[in-house]
Motif scaffolding. Structure first.
Motif, PDB file in Angstrom:
ATOM      1  N   UNK A  76     -27.659 -44.165 -42.752  1.00 35.09           N
ATOM      2  CA  UNK A  76     -26.521 -43.262 -42.876  1.00 35.09           C
ATOM      3  C   UNK A  76     -26.673 -42.469 -44.173  1.00 35.09           C
ATOM      4  N   UNK A  77     -27.059 -41.206 -44.042  1.00 41.66           N
ATOM      5  CA  UNK A  77     -27.278 -40.350 -45.211  1.00 41.66           C
ATOM      6  C   UNK A  77     -26.036 -39.501 -45.474  1.00 41.66           C
ATOM      7  N   UNK A  78     -25.753 -39.304 -46.755  1.00 48.78           N
ATOM      8  CA  UNK A  78     -24.648 -38.428 -47.154  1.00 48.78           C
ATOM      9  C   UNK A  78     -24.970 -37.844 -48.516  1.00 48.78           C
ATOM     10  N   UNK A 105     -40.834 -39.084 -51.836  1.00 43.59           N
ATOM     11  CA  UNK A 105     -40.999 -38.026 -50.839  1.00 43.59           C
ATOM     12  C   UNK A 105     -41.951 -36.933 -51.329  1.00 43.59           C
ATOM     13  N   UNK A 106     -42.423 -37.066 -52.577  1.00 44.95           N
ATOM     14  CA  UNK A 106     -43.298 -36.052 -53.134  1.00 44.95           C
ATOM     15  C   UNK A 106     -42.577 -34.771 -53.504  1.00 44.95           C
ATOM     16  N   UNK A 107     -41.261 -34.842 -53.643  1.00 45.67           N
ATOM     17  CA  UNK A 107     -40.444 -33.669 -53.989  1.00 45.67           C
ATOM     18  C   UNK A 107     -39.882 -33.899 -55.392  1.00 45.67           C
ATOM     19  N   UNK A 108     -40.012 -32.918 -56.283  1.00 45.72           N
ATOM     20  CA  UNK A 108     -39.496 -33.086 -57.646  1.00 45.72           C
ATOM     21  C   UNK A 108     -37.993 -33.402 -57.656  1.00 45.72           C
ATOM     22  N   UNK A 109     -37.601 -34.259 -58.588  1.00 42.92           N
ATOM     23  CA  UNK A 109     -36.199 -34.681 -58.677  1.00 42.92           C
ATOM     24  C   UNK A 109     -35.246 -33.517 -58.915  1.00 42.92           C
ATOM     25  N   UNK A 110     -35.711 -32.434 -59.546  1.00 45.07           N
ATOM     26  CA  UNK A 110     -34.816 -31.297 -59.762  1.00 45.07           C
ATOM     27  C   UNK A 110     -34.581 -30.495 -58.482  1.00 45.07           C
ATOM     28  N   UNK A 111     -35.277 -30.869 -57.385  1.00 47.82           N
ATOM     29  CA  UNK A 111     -35.058 -30.231 -56.093  1.00 47.82           C
ATOM     30  C   UNK A 111     -34.340 -31.153 -55.107  1.00 47.82           C
ATOM     31  N   UNK A 112     -34.678 -32.466 -55.160  1.00 51.22           N
ATOM     32  CA  UNK A 112     -34.057 -33.420 -54.240  1.00 51.22           C
ATOM     33  C   UNK A 112     -34.226 -34.827 -54.798  1.00 51.22           C
ATOM     34  N   UNK A 113     -33.163 -35.632 -54.645  1.00 49.12           N
ATOM     35  CA  UNK A 113     -33.245 -37.026 -55.073  1.00 49.12           C
ATOM     36  C   UNK A 113     -32.377 -37.870 -54.148  1.00 49.12           C
ATOM     37  N   UNK A 114     -32.926 -38.994 -53.715  1.00 46.26           N
ATOM     38  CA  UNK A 114     -32.167 -39.890 -52.851  1.00 46.26           C
ATOM     39  C   UNK A 114     -32.565 -41.332 -53.067  1.00 46.26           C
ATOM     40  N   UNK A 125     -27.327 -47.245 -46.404  1.00 44.65           N
ATOM     41  CA  UNK A 125     -26.788 -45.952 -46.805  1.00 44.65           C
ATOM     42  C   UNK A 125     -27.870 -45.189 -47.546  1.00 44.65           C
ATOM     43  N   UNK A 126     -27.864 -43.871 -47.414  1.00 43.19           N
ATOM     44  CA  UNK A 126     -28.814 -43.024 -48.124  1.00 43.19           C
ATOM     45  C   UNK A 126     -28.068 -41.933 -48.893  1.00 43.19           C
ATOM     46  N   UNK A 127     -27.555 -42.252 -50.092  1.00 40.41           N
ATOM     47  CA  UNK A 127     -26.961 -41.195 -50.898  1.00 40.41           C
ATOM     48  C   UNK A 127     -28.078 -40.248 -51.353  1.00 40.41           C
ATOM     49  N   UNK A 128     -27.806 -38.962 -51.302  1.00 40.90           N
ATOM     50  CA  UNK A 128     -28.845 -38.009 -51.696  1.00 40.90           C
ATOM     51  C   UNK A 128     -28.220 -36.756 -52.299  1.00 40.90           C
TER      52      UNK A 128
END
Length: 132
Positions: A76-78, A105-114, A125-128
């Motif tokens: 469950x992501x939110x 995920x290989x994505x910089x934290x300043x673009x996405x973090x979960x 749960x997947x807080x992102x």
């Protein structure tokens, strides 16, 4: 009209699970809670219903409840407002008896973090956060 999302989790101990979710920042709605279930409110659109096993079984007919400590049933992501809010949510979960880990995920934290957060029963749960 906005859509309201109600996630239903089977839990072994409604009282202990209620405390866990309250520590994460959810509020219990007593109008829709009793000894078998707790309605946990994140905001006007996102709710988690904690149902004891006997009550949960009423809704799944002949199916068995998954052992989410050893099997996956759902992720469950939110979204949250920032990477720091995601980290705080994870820290609160760990401090309250949950399990937390991160998937690279290989994505910089300043673009996405979960984070991946497991509650006391192994529900996921997947807080992102994502820069939009």
């Amino acid at each position: 009209m906005s859509t309201m999302v109600f996630v239903n989790f089977p839990v072994k101990d409604v009282a202990a699970s209620t405390v866990f979710y309250e520590k994460l920042g959810f509020k219990k709605n007593d109008d829709f809670s009793d000894e078998r279930t707790s309605c946990m409110v994140w905001d006007d659109n996102f709710f988690i219903m904690l149902l004891d096993h006997s009550f949960y079984k009423l809704f799944i007919k002949d199916k068995t409840i998954a052992d989410t400590k050893t099997q996956s049933a759902a992720l469950i992501a939110f979204s949250l407002g920032s990477a720091d809010e995601v980290k705080k949510f994870g820290k609160l979960a760990e401090e309250s008896g949950g399990t937390v880990y991160s998937v690279d995920m290989g994505i910089p934290e300043d673009q996405m973090f979960g984070l991946e957060v497991q509650d006391l029963d192994g529900n996921m749960l997947e807080p992102n956060w994502m820069a939009m």
